[in-house]
Design a protein around this motif. Sequence first.
Motif, short mmCIF file in Angstrom:
data_model
loop_
_atom_site.label_atom_id
_atom_site.label_comp_id
_atom_site.label_asym_id
_atom_site.label_seq_id
_atom_site.Cartn_x
_atom_site.Cartn_y
_atom_site.Cartn_z
N GLY A 185 0.80 -1.22 0.00
CA GLY A 185 0.00 0.00 0.00
C GLY A 185 0.82 1.26 0.00
N TRP A 186 0.12 2.34 0.22
CA TRP A 186 0.72 3.67 0.20
C TRP A 186 0.25 4.49 1.40
CZ3 TRP A 186 4.34 4.82 -3.44
CH2 TRP A 186 4.41 3.98 -4.54
N TYR A 187 1.18 5.18 1.99
CA TYR A 187 0.91 6.16 3.02
C TYR A 187 1.49 7.48 2.55
CZ TYR A 187 -0.46 2.57 6.42
OH TYR A 187 -1.12 1.56 7.08
N ARG A 188 1.11 8.55 3.21
CA ARG A 188 1.67 9.86 2.86
C ARG A 188 1.85 10.70 4.12
NH1 ARG A 188 -3.45 12.55 -0.42
NH2 ARG A 188 -4.80 12.93 1.41
N GLN A 189 2.77 11.63 4.01
CA GLN A 189 3.04 12.54 5.12
C GLN A 189 3.27 13.93 4.57
OE1 GLN A 189 6.21 11.33 7.76
NE2 GLN A 189 5.40 12.60 9.41
N ALA A 190 2.40 14.83 4.96
CA ALA A 190 2.52 16.23 4.58
C ALA A 190 3.33 16.96 5.65
CB ALA A 190 1.15 16.86 4.43
N PRO A 191 3.92 18.10 5.33
CA PRO A 191 4.72 18.84 6.32
C PRO A 191 3.90 19.17 7.55
CG PRO A 191 5.11 19.70 4.13
CD PRO A 191 3.98 18.72 4.00
N GLY A 192 4.44 18.85 8.71
CA GLY A 192 3.79 19.17 9.96
C GLY A 192 2.65 18.25 10.34
N LYS A 193 2.45 17.19 9.56
CA LYS A 193 1.35 16.26 9.83
C LYS A 193 1.88 14.85 10.03
CE LYS A 193 -2.25 18.82 7.38
NZ LYS A 193 -3.35 18.73 6.39
N GLN A 194 1.05 14.03 10.62
CA GLN A 194 1.41 12.64 10.82
C GLN A 194 1.24 11.86 9.51
OE1 GLN A 194 -1.03 11.24 14.12
NE2 GLN A 194 0.60 11.69 15.56
#
Length: 117
Positions: free
Chosen positions: A35-44
């Motif tokens: 699968g895929w996860y993502r992380q934006a700046p300042g977020k989990q």
Amino acid sequence: QVQLVESGGGLVQAGGSLRLSCAASGSSRRINAMGWYRQAPGKQRELVATIIISSGGSTNYADSVKGRFTISRDNAKNTVYLQMNSLKPEDTAVYYCYVNHDWKDYWGQGTQVTVSS
């Protein structure tokens, strides 16, 4: 040890599309989930989409991407894809490939996706 090689990130305008790929080494018979996860700046880090091979290939999506993103897998190539359509600026993040192989979790190095408004 499983190695994951990601590709396909980049810069795209809002409304555009990208396809991410993640090739996994190791025996495909021992892969339980991809699968895929993502992380934006300042977020989990958050789940984007997963495919559970051990349960017949069922898929799971974050509500924010349902109807826009599609996860798929090429068993012969041991590769998982994430087709991302109708991209929004809020989709901007580092996207990480995830594989559960032989009941151990492995992560890719991450690929940047930037959506401009």
